[in-house]
Design a protein around this motif. Structure first.
Motif, PDB file in Angstrom:
ATOM      1  N   PRO A  36      32.485  55.413  49.702  1.00  0.00           N
ATOM      2  CA  PRO A  36      32.926  55.087  51.046  1.00  0.00           C
ATOM      3  C   PRO A  36      34.463  55.080  51.041  1.00  0.00           C
ATOM      4  CG  PRO A  36      31.307  53.505  50.271  1.00  0.00           C
ATOM      5  CD  PRO A  36      31.660  54.365  49.109  1.00  0.00           C
ATOM      6  N   LEU A  42      37.088  53.589  52.411  1.00  0.00           N
ATOM      7  CA  LEU A  42      37.926  52.411  52.195  1.00  0.00           C
ATOM      8  C   LEU A  42      37.799  51.897  50.761  1.00  0.00           C
ATOM      9  CD1 LEU A  42      39.873  50.494  53.606  1.00  0.00           C
ATOM     10  CD2 LEU A  42      37.942  49.034  54.138  1.00  0.00           C
ATOM     11  N   LEU A  43      36.587  52.013  50.205  1.00  0.00           N
ATOM     12  CA  LEU A  43      36.371  51.551  48.831  1.00  0.00           C
ATOM     13  C   LEU A  43      37.208  52.370  47.857  1.00  0.00           C
ATOM     14  CD1 LEU A  43      34.723  49.728  46.861  1.00  0.00           C
ATOM     15  CD2 LEU A  43      33.158  51.642  46.634  1.00  0.00           C
ATOM     16  N   ILE A  80      40.709  51.320  48.003  1.00  0.00           N
ATOM     17  CA  ILE A  80      40.901  50.051  47.304  1.00  0.00           C
ATOM     18  C   ILE A  80      40.939  50.264  45.795  1.00  0.00           C
ATOM     19  CG2 ILE A  80      39.713  47.896  46.767  1.00  0.00           C
ATOM     20  CD1 ILE A  80      38.956  47.668  49.644  1.00  0.00           C
ATOM     21  N   VAL A  81      40.074  51.160  45.319  1.00  0.00           N
ATOM     22  CA  VAL A  81      40.038  51.445  43.886  1.00  0.00           C
ATOM     23  C   VAL A  81      41.369  52.039  43.435  1.00  0.00           C
ATOM     24  CG1 VAL A  81      38.987  52.926  42.153  1.00  0.00           C
ATOM     25  CG2 VAL A  81      37.557  51.723  43.779  1.00  0.00           C
ATOM     26  N   ALA A 110      43.818  49.467  43.219  1.00  0.00           N
ATOM     27  CA  ALA A 110      43.600  48.647  42.021  1.00  0.00           C
ATOM     28  C   ALA A 110      44.293  49.258  40.810  1.00  0.00           C
ATOM     29  CB  ALA A 110      42.109  48.495  41.746  1.00  0.00           C
ATOM     30  N   VAL A 111      44.368  50.590  40.794  1.00  0.00           N
ATOM     31  CA  VAL A 111      45.004  51.249  39.655  1.00  0.00           C
ATOM     32  C   VAL A 111      46.521  51.297  39.825  1.00  0.00           C
ATOM     33  CG1 VAL A 111      45.256  53.406  38.413  1.00  0.00           C
ATOM     34  CG2 VAL A 111      42.999  52.643  39.112  1.00  0.00           C
ATOM     35  N   GLY A 167      48.457  49.771  42.020  1.00  0.00           N
ATOM     36  CA  GLY A 167      49.119  48.531  42.424  1.00  0.00           C
ATOM     37  C   GLY A 167      49.147  48.362  43.934  1.00  0.00           C
ATOM     38  N   GLN A 168      49.495  47.132  44.387  1.00  0.00           N
ATOM     39  CA  GLN A 168      49.477  46.824  45.812  1.00  0.00           C
ATOM     40  C   GLN A 168      50.829  47.133  46.439  1.00  0.00           C
ATOM     41  OE1 GLN A 168      48.374  42.715  45.666  1.00  0.00           O
ATOM     42  NE2 GLN A 168      46.458  43.138  44.604  1.00  0.00           N
ATOM     43  N   ALA A 199      43.684  47.895  57.552  1.00  0.00           N
ATOM     44  CA  ALA A 199      42.625  47.209  56.809  1.00  0.00           C
ATOM     45  C   ALA A 199      43.133  46.789  55.431  1.00  0.00           C
ATOM     46  CB  ALA A 199      41.402  48.112  56.671  1.00  0.00           C
ATOM     47  N   LEU A 208      43.589  43.013  53.944  1.00  0.00           N
ATOM     48  CA  LEU A 208      42.997  42.523  52.697  1.00  0.00           C
ATOM     49  C   LEU A 208      44.064  42.070  51.697  1.00  0.00           C
ATOM     50  CD1 LEU A 208      40.190  45.177  52.192  1.00  0.00           C
ATOM     51  CD2 LEU A 208      39.940  42.826  52.963  1.00  0.00           C
ATOM     52  N   LEU A 238      46.195  44.051  50.310  1.00  0.00           N
ATOM     53  CA  LEU A 238      46.415  45.086  49.300  1.00  0.00           C
ATOM     54  C   LEU A 238      47.437  46.113  49.761  1.00  0.00           C
ATOM     55  CD1 LEU A 238      42.662  45.656  48.403  1.00  0.00           C
ATOM     56  CD2 LEU A 238      44.297  44.230  47.217  1.00  0.00           C
ATOM     57  N   PHE A 273      37.747  44.236  61.372  1.00  0.00           N
ATOM     58  CA  PHE A 273      38.150  42.880  61.000  1.00  0.00           C
ATOM     59  C   PHE A 273      38.696  42.116  62.195  1.00  0.00           C
ATOM     60  CE2 PHE A 273      42.558  44.425  60.662  1.00  0.00           C
ATOM     61  CZ  PHE A 273      42.341  45.755  60.377  1.00  0.00           C
ATOM     62  N   GLY A 316      27.771  54.834  55.166  1.00  0.00           N
ATOM     63  CA  GLY A 316      28.961  54.706  54.330  1.00  0.00           C
ATOM     64  C   GLY A 316      30.024  53.860  55.009  1.00  0.00           C
ATOM     65  N   LEU A 329      33.135  45.404  53.427  1.00  0.00           N
ATOM     66  CA  LEU A 329      34.248  44.840  52.666  1.00  0.00           C
ATOM     67  C   LEU A 329      35.077  43.934  53.570  1.00  0.00           C
ATOM     68  CD1 LEU A 329      35.748  47.990  50.846  1.00  0.00           C
ATOM     69  CD2 LEU A 329      34.021  46.437  50.005  1.00  0.00           C
ATOM     70  N   LEU A 330      35.317  44.419  54.806  1.00  0.00           N
ATOM     71  CA  LEU A 330      36.177  43.687  55.732  1.00  0.00           C
ATOM     72  C   LEU A 330      35.434  42.533  56.390  1.00  0.00           C
ATOM     73  CD1 LEU A 330      37.705  46.897  57.231  1.00  0.00           C
ATOM     74  CD2 LEU A 330      38.947  45.210  55.903  1.00  0.00           C
ATOM     75  N   VAL A 364      39.759  43.041  43.165  1.00  0.00           N
ATOM     76  CA  VAL A 364      40.961  43.874  43.158  1.00  0.00           C
ATOM     77  C   VAL A 364      42.201  42.993  43.272  1.00  0.00           C
ATOM     78  CG1 VAL A 364      42.236  45.653  44.406  1.00  0.00           C
ATOM     79  CG2 VAL A 364      39.795  45.902  44.079  1.00  0.00           C
ATOM     80  N   GLN A 365      42.122  41.970  44.128  1.00  0.00           N
ATOM     81  CA  GLN A 365      43.272  41.075  44.274  1.00  0.00           C
ATOM     82  C   GLN A 365      43.595  40.361  42.968  1.00  0.00           C
ATOM     83  OE1 GLN A 365      41.782  38.717  47.481  1.00  0.00           O
ATOM     84  NE2 GLN A 365      42.676  40.008  49.078  1.00  0.00           N
ATOM     85  N   ARG A 415      42.828  41.488  39.981  1.00  0.00           N
ATOM     86  CA  ARG A 415      42.848  42.478  38.899  1.00  0.00           C
ATOM     87  C   ARG A 415      41.721  42.230  37.889  1.00  0.00           C
ATOM     88  NH1 ARG A 415      46.913  45.778  38.417  1.00  0.00           N
ATOM     89  NH2 ARG A 415      48.450  45.679  40.056  1.00  0.00           N
ATOM     90  N   PHE A 472      25.458  54.424  48.159  1.00  0.00           N
ATOM     91  CA  PHE A 472      25.916  55.373  49.165  1.00  0.00           C
ATOM     92  C   PHE A 472      25.243  56.735  48.954  1.00  0.00           C
ATOM     93  CE2 PHE A 472      29.821  57.763  50.826  1.00  0.00           C
ATOM     94  CZ  PHE A 472      29.355  57.708  52.118  1.00  0.00           C
TER      95      PHE A 472
END
Lengths: 294, 334
Positions: A138, A140-141, A144-145, A148-149, A151-152, A229, A233, A235, B145, B268, B275-276, B294-295, B297, B313
């Motif tokens: 998806p 947005l996921l 986000i991933v 995560a790698v 950085g924000q 979004a 979050l 991020l 959201f 999807g 998530l939101l 993720v926040q 880590r 999915f």
């Protein structure tokens, strides 16, 4: 002569756009957004991040209430900052973030899509397999991933969203290149012995640009939404950047105490920007690519 | 048909392998020593050493991948850095919550969206049609959201009729069996628990349902309009069937195909929206779990959730494709 014809062409397009009322409305919203972004310093009544912060003005309502503060028509947030000014400055952040993300997706998408469509064979199937894999997430996921790698932060969020949108763009370009490749004018180029690279850059890419513009506009809408979004979050954009999603995140806990404005207006800004771009994108699709008309 | 399904299942393998490579790469692309990344910043040297050994982190990358894949196939994603619990356990704990939320949302979206689309199409260019399509247009542009927050504010804060977050009223005696609270409370014949579950469920699922609902309404409308223009509909009207029979019995069935594709595609979006929505409503599902991970880590958790989400999915997409073929015999399953 050539220039004149091109001009007439764009006038024609603009006339069609004016006839399509909802698309025109979308264009108007976009123009307002762009003006807000460029002239934020002039339009915004206050600084988005006053130093030192005026905490004594925290969570004051706007023009609808007698408790409101002069010069803060949409009230203030938890740190006493003018909500309206932050929304206006936020236009700059959201619009440029969306544009950068879409630009990344376009450049990468055009590169991979053209390679796949023009050369076919092993190049095509390798690229398309990779596209399939990225479609297994998806959107947005995946963003986000990637965050995560790498950085924000706002810059990283833009890159993440750009990468996430690349496969979609690549697919669109590929199908349009596949179609153009079979056209007679390309055959002529091959027959007169033009170099492949020239054929690609002079003929194939320019002719497959119409869907890129249409989907680029629609993509800009979702890019703004996804950027917000990620900001929401925590991020994406980090405080004190006046970004709409981050503004929402920082103020929605205060609705319980009745301070509804700080969370409501940034969301409306997102809603109307996305709505405008969607309307414009749909309109452009009807004008530029009648084949896709629903 | 069997062959078609078998072939589609085989096609899943390379995609899932690709997804697993991305999830694996996550830890190696993250800055720093992978063993330390898995163990967390505050882990002791001993723990880091044992992880290095478990995953063979001093060996070449492809060996590491295979070692890791072997664990994953067994359902072992390692332990969370934050809670030190097994990631698989934590995911399975939260999974029913996400399932209940997403399915309930999808249910709302399909029922309302489809009905709105059908009504709009049968009364084209009426006020009702314009209103529905206007609302749908706003629906597709809505930040989920923000909508969640607005619903919370209106129904939870101003009118105080619904709770603003959580899963169920903790004061009600209730036993968790399947984790799907609607089903659990029905099994236990627990009326108050069922009512409470639905009260907590309604706001997040309406928020989450909006985008799919709007898309379904728009697609249903255009698909219905197309069907209504066809000859067999004219014939039916000519032979004097009532308008209701024509629309609800004949046109609707033929208009359903594109709607099914859209439902599949929207799943999807629904997962991403979860998530939101889960974050806004403090809903204890996988969406909120991965965002927090993720926040913080918490890489093993991110890895596990990523694999889990994309697996769901991909499977949903497969089911949609199969349904599509089953429903429309005109499509050949090559």
């Amino acid at each position: 002569m050539m220039k004149k014809r091109a001009q007439r062409g764009s006038n024609y397009g603009f006339r069609r756009l004016k006839q399509n009322r909802s698309a025109f409305f979308g264009l108007v919203i976009l123009v307002i957004l762009v003006l807000c972004a460029i002239f934020a310093d002039v339009i915004a009544p206050n600084s988005p991040n006053p130093t030192p912060p005026k905490l004594e003005l925290a969570l004051k309502p706007g023009f609808w209430s007698e408790e409101g503060v002069d010069g803060m028509p949409l009230g203030t947030d938890a740190l006493g900052r003018c909500v309206l000014s932050r929304i206006i400055y936020g236009t700059r952040v959201s619009l440029s973030a969306g544009l950068v993300a879409v630009f990344i997706a376009m450049v990468l998408g055009i590169a991979f899509g053209t390679l796949a469509g023009f050369f076919g064979g092993g190049v095509d199937s390798t690229i398309m397999r990779f596209v399939d894999i990225m479609f297994a997430f998806p959107a947005l996921l995946l963003a986000i991933v990637i965050v995560a790698v790498i950085g924000q932060g706002l810059d990283k969020a833009m890159v993440a969203i750009g990468i996430v949108y690349t496969p979609q763009m690549a697919r669109i370009i590929r199908s349009s290149v596949l179609y153009i490749k079979e056209m007679e004018y390309i055959e002529v180029q091959n027959a007169i012995g033009s170099r492949r690279i020239r054929v690609i850059f002079r003929h194939v890419i320019p002719n497959s640009i119409a869907p890129v513009i249409v989907y680029g506009t629609l993509m800009l809408a979702t890019a703004i939404l996804d950027c917000a979004a990620l900001g929401f979050l925590g991020l994406g954009a980090q405080p004190p950047t006046p970004e709409w999603g981050a503004m929402l995140a920082k103020s929605y806990s205060y609705i319980v105490s009745g301070a509804w404005w700080a969370a409501t207006f940034p969301g409306l800004a997102i809603l109307f920007s996305v709505l405008g771009l969607n309307l414009l994108g749909d309109g452009l699709r009807d004008i530029l690519d009648p084949r896709l008309k629903q | 048909m069997k062959w078609y399904i078998a072939k589609r299942l085989l096609q899943l393998i390379p995609v899932l392998l690709g997804v697993s490579i991305i999830a694996f790469a996550l830890i190696h692309l993250a800055p720093g020593d992978p063993a330390r990344t898995i163990a967390g910043e505050h882990a002791s040297e001993q723990v880091i050493e044992s992880l290095r050994e478990k995953y063979g982190l001093d060996k070449p990358l492809h060996v590491q991948y295979l070692v890791w894949l072997k664990q994953v196939v067994r359902g072992d994603f390692g332990r969370s850095i934050v809670s030190n619990e097994y990631v698989t356990r934590e995911i399975l704990d939260r999974f029913p919550n996400t399932v209940e939320l997403t399915f309930f949302s999808m249910f709302i979206a399909i029922v309302v969206g489809f009905f709105a689309g059908v009504v709009s199409a049968s009364k084209q260019y009426s006020v009702l049609d314009y209103t529905t399509m206007g609302v749908a247009l706003f629906g597709v542009s809505m930040p989920v959201f923000w909508l969640g927050i607005m619903l919370m504010m209106i129904f939870g804060v101003f009118f105080r009729v619904l709770p603003i977050g959580g899963r169920i009223d903790t004061l009600i005696p209730f036993e968790r069996i399947t984790g799907l609270y609607i089903i659990d409370s029905i099994i236990q014949l627990n009326g108050p628990a069922l009512v409470s579950t639905l009260r907590y469920l309604i706001l997040p699922s309406v928020a989450l349902a909006t985008i799919p609902m709007a898309t379904i309404a728009r697609v249903t409308r255009s698909s219905m309009l197309e069907v209504l223009r066809q000859d067999f509909i004219r014939t039916e009207r000519a032979k004097g069937l009532s308008e209701r029979v024509v629309i609800y019995k004949h046109a609707v069935r033929n208009a359903m195909l594109p709607v099914i594709t859209v439902i599949g595609l929207n799943f999807g979006l629904l997962l991403a929206g979860a998530l939101l929505t889960e974050t806004v409503f403090s809903w204890p599902g996988i969406g909120r779990y991965v965002v927090k991970a993720v926040q913080m880590r918490d890489y093993p958790v991110v890895q596990g959730c990523v694999l889990f989400f994309s697996f769901m999915f991909v499977v949903v997409n497969l089911i949609t494709d199969i349904l599509y073929v089953l429903i429309d015999p005109r499509i050949k399953y090559k």
